[in-house]
Design a protein around this motif. Structure first.
Motif, PDB file in Angstrom:
ATOM      1  N   LEU B 196       0.835  -1.205   0.000  1.00  0.00           N
ATOM      2  CA  LEU B 196       0.000   0.000   0.000  1.00  0.00           C
ATOM      3  C   LEU B 196       0.871   1.257   0.000  1.00  0.00           C
ATOM      4  O   LEU B 196       0.516   2.270  -0.618  1.00  0.00           O
ATOM      5  CB  LEU B 196      -0.943   0.002   1.210  1.00  0.00           C
ATOM      6  N   ALA B 199       1.819   1.747  -3.474  1.00  0.00           N
ATOM      7  CA  ALA B 199       0.673   2.232  -4.249  1.00  0.00           C
ATOM      8  C   ALA B 199       0.447   3.728  -4.016  1.00  0.00           C
ATOM      9  O   ALA B 199       0.178   4.475  -4.959  1.00  0.00           O
ATOM     10  CB  ALA B 199      -0.586   1.448  -3.882  1.00  0.00           C
ATOM     11  N   ILE B 203       4.425   5.162  -6.318  1.00  0.00           N
ATOM     12  CA  ILE B 203       4.064   5.460  -7.711  1.00  0.00           C
ATOM     13  C   ILE B 203       3.989   6.972  -7.942  1.00  0.00           C
ATOM     14  O   ILE B 203       4.404   7.468  -8.986  1.00  0.00           O
ATOM     15  CB  ILE B 203       2.759   4.726  -8.080  1.00  0.00           C
ATOM     16  N   PRO B 219      -4.922  13.774  -9.106  1.00  0.00           N
ATOM     17  CA  PRO B 219      -5.679  12.524  -8.901  1.00  0.00           C
ATOM     18  C   PRO B 219      -4.825  11.391  -8.337  1.00  0.00           C
ATOM     19  O   PRO B 219      -5.300  10.590  -7.527  1.00  0.00           O
ATOM     20  CB  PRO B 219      -6.172  12.167 -10.309  1.00  0.00           C
ATOM     21  N   LEU B 220      -3.545  11.359  -8.738  1.00  0.00           N
ATOM     22  CA  LEU B 220      -2.656  10.308  -8.233  1.00  0.00           C
ATOM     23  C   LEU B 220      -2.437  10.472  -6.722  1.00  0.00           C
ATOM     24  O   LEU B 220      -2.309   9.495  -5.982  1.00  0.00           O
ATOM     25  CB  LEU B 220      -1.313  10.392  -8.981  1.00  0.00           C
ATOM     26  N   ARG B 222      -4.563  11.277  -4.660  1.00  0.00           N
ATOM     27  CA  ARG B 222      -5.740  10.777  -3.920  1.00  0.00           C
ATOM     28  C   ARG B 222      -5.482   9.414  -3.297  1.00  0.00           C
ATOM     29  O   ARG B 222      -6.260   8.935  -2.469  1.00  0.00           O
ATOM     30  CB  ARG B 222      -6.951  10.670  -4.852  1.00  0.00           C
ATOM     31  N   PHE B 223      -4.414   8.732  -3.731  1.00  0.00           N
ATOM     32  CA  PHE B 223      -4.087   7.423  -3.151  1.00  0.00           C
ATOM     33  C   PHE B 223      -3.201   7.554  -1.920  1.00  0.00           C
ATOM     34  O   PHE B 223      -2.886   6.545  -1.291  1.00  0.00           O
ATOM     35  CB  PHE B 223      -3.392   6.536  -4.198  1.00  0.00           C
ATOM     36  N   TRP B 226      -4.073   5.835   1.283  1.00  0.00           N
ATOM     37  CA  TRP B 226      -3.863   4.386   1.292  1.00  0.00           C
ATOM     38  C   TRP B 226      -2.436   4.052   1.731  1.00  0.00           C
ATOM     39  O   TRP B 226      -2.200   3.024   2.369  1.00  0.00           O
ATOM     40  CB  TRP B 226      -4.177   3.800  -0.087  1.00  0.00           C
TER      41      TRP B 226
END
Lengths: 170, 327
Positions: B196, B199, B203, B219-220, B222-223, B226
């Motif tokens: 996670l 992720a 990335i 938008p990336l 937004r992870f 996590w």
């Protein structure tokens, strides 16, 4: 069950003994490091794609996610190679453990799911088809569960083996 | 330097951090209650404190080994360890809630009411428990503060009540290692947490460096929660593993290298936001290149997080690499 003798032959090769017994930091644990890096790239990237399909970050475009597949396949190859080397070091330990075969089956299924996602959902025709969307969620959940299964069974290999080496019961 | 020095060096940070964080956080509610900068500062201090509490906690086992043998001292140490075992979790929960609050103030005008109340309550409980952990720790080698030479452990009323909630160190350790299935489950979760982190942070870092440039940054990002969830899973399972086999990890050079890398990785994440790097890159769209300073932070983040994972993998090889003979 009789353990096939060729496993002993593998274990007695110089290379197998070197991986297992060398005190060099570049032997067994070095291979494990690559197996871990491969896992984190493979599972981490797959998780990002699955979470995107499940509705996290809807503003992230789907098509460029294809570029991330280089990380997925890179991680997979890293783990195939490091996995074979680890298998070379402890063939009896792995091949006499049912969890090893379960893990391989789960890897195969998870890879199939990731390929399906790439082919069917991240393709050029990015028109949103409701039937496809339902399938996307199913594939995403499947991918997450399968990768968790791979990690779990992989970890169990360290604690559930019946043999450590040929003829050496745990 | 030995473990006693290290423990004494680190063990004041959780207490001071929680008090300072509480001061800043509490003050933000005074007046019209809209001092968002104060609130943000308080939340950052809580998060940093939770991070630094990890080495403060784990350095205690080494310090304990240096005093092993004296039965009176052992009983006093056990009480201190039990207090620390309870306090640790409340401090970590306060830090986790503070991070949730910081994320909420990123995606909306301010954190939700329930988050703020939870942080307030947890930080108050933290301060109380830290006071007890500090006091029981001080008793170990400051007999002049409390009891005489031949003292046994005597609890006051409040101490006795709190003590009922404190785990017994040995039983806690045994519970962690009793079942190989539980251990395998914790270790599996530790690897899932790592994935996670890749992720949510890995990335994003690769994108900033220039990999998969067609992905827009905002938008990336937004992870990112996590990744924080992964970090939370790994702090939890990592600390439970440490409690299961404290000596195994304490006298292990790879373990301390891992903690150092973890602290630096945390510092790196803090710098990404506090130095304004994130503000500069968040509007980058498809195909746009990140500034050089952002690439440096992203590359060092990748190096540090992988250093954490790699040194973790080497713990098994580095058993007993730190001498247990501490004199």
């Amino acid at each position: 069950m009789t353990v096939p003798a060729f496993l002993n032959t593998i274990e007695q090769t110089g290379f197998s003994i070197w991986i297992r017994e060398s005190e060099s930091v570049f032997a067994y644990y070095f291979i494990l490091v690559f197996h871990t890096i491969g896992l984190s790239l493979l599972v981490g990237t797959s998780a990002l794609i699955a979470l995107r399909l499940l509705g996290i970050a809807p503003s992230l475009p789907l098509l460029p996610l294809r570029q991330l597949y280089r990380l997925i396949w890179g991680g997979l190859w890293l783990n195939i190679i490091s996995g074979i080397l680890l298998l070379f070091a402890y063939p009896t330990k792995a091949l006499t453990n049912p969890f090893f075969y379960l893990k391989l089956a789960l890897v195969g299924l998870a890879v199939w799911v990731m390929m399906s996602i790439e082919r069917r959902l991240l393709g050029d025709a990015s028109d949103v088809d409701p039937a496809m969307l339902a399938k996307a969620r199913l594939l995403a959940v499947g991918s997450l569960l399968l990768w968790c299964g791979v990690v779990g069974t992989g970890r169990l290999l360290a604690y559930t083996s019946s043999y450590i080496l040929y003829g050496k019961i745990m | 330097m030995n473990f006693a020095h290290l423990h004494l060096l680190l063990n004041h940070f959780p207490i001071i951090g929680t008090i300072v964080g509480f001061g800043l956080f509490g003050a933000s509610f005074l007046g019209d209650g809209r001092h968002t900068d104060l609130r943000r500062s308080g939340l950052i201090v809580f998060a940093v404190t939770a991070f630094v509490t990890i080495p403060a906690f784990v350095s205690g086992i080494g310090a304990q080994q240096m005093l092993a043998g004296d039965p009176v001292v052992s009983a006093v140490i056990e009480r201190h360890e039990g207090a620390a075992l309870l306090t640790l979790w409340v401090v970590e929960i306060t830090g986790a809630l503070a991070v949730i609050g910081l994320w909420q103030s990123h995606v909306r005008p301010q954190p939700t009411r329930s988050t703020l109340i939870a942080i307030l309550l947890c930080s108050i409980v933290s301060m109380g428990l830290l006071a007890r952990t500090g006091n029981t720790g001080g008793d170990i080698r400051h007999p002049e503060v409390g009891r005489g030479e031949n003292a046994t452990v005597i609890e006051g009323t409040i101490g006795a009540v709190v003590h009922a909630f404190e785990p017994t160190p040995d039983k806690f350790s045994e519970a962690m290692v009793a079942s190989k299935w539980w251990w395998a489950f914790m270790m599996s979760m530790h690897f899932i947490g790592l994935s996670l982190l890749i992720a949510g942070i890995g990335i994003l870092n690769l994108r900033l460096i220039g990999f998969a440039k067609q992905l827009p940054i905002e938008p990336l990002h937004r992870f990112f929660p996590w990744a924080l969830a992964g970090l939370g899973i790994n702090v939890l399972t990592g600390m439970l593993a440490f409690i299961g086999m404290p000596e195994y990890y304490t006298f292990n050079a790879a373990f301390w290298f891992k903690l150092l890398a973890l602290m630096l990785a945390g510092l790196n994440v803090a710098m990404f936001y506090v130095l304004g790097t994130f503000e500069r890159v968040k509007r980058l769209g498809a195909g746009e290149d990140a500034p050089f300073s952002a690439k440096v932070i992203a590359a060092s983040s990748l190096v540090l997080w992988f250093a954490v994972a790699i040194s973790g993998r080497y713990i098994q090889l580095f058993q007993e690499t730190i001498s247990t003979d501490l004199d």
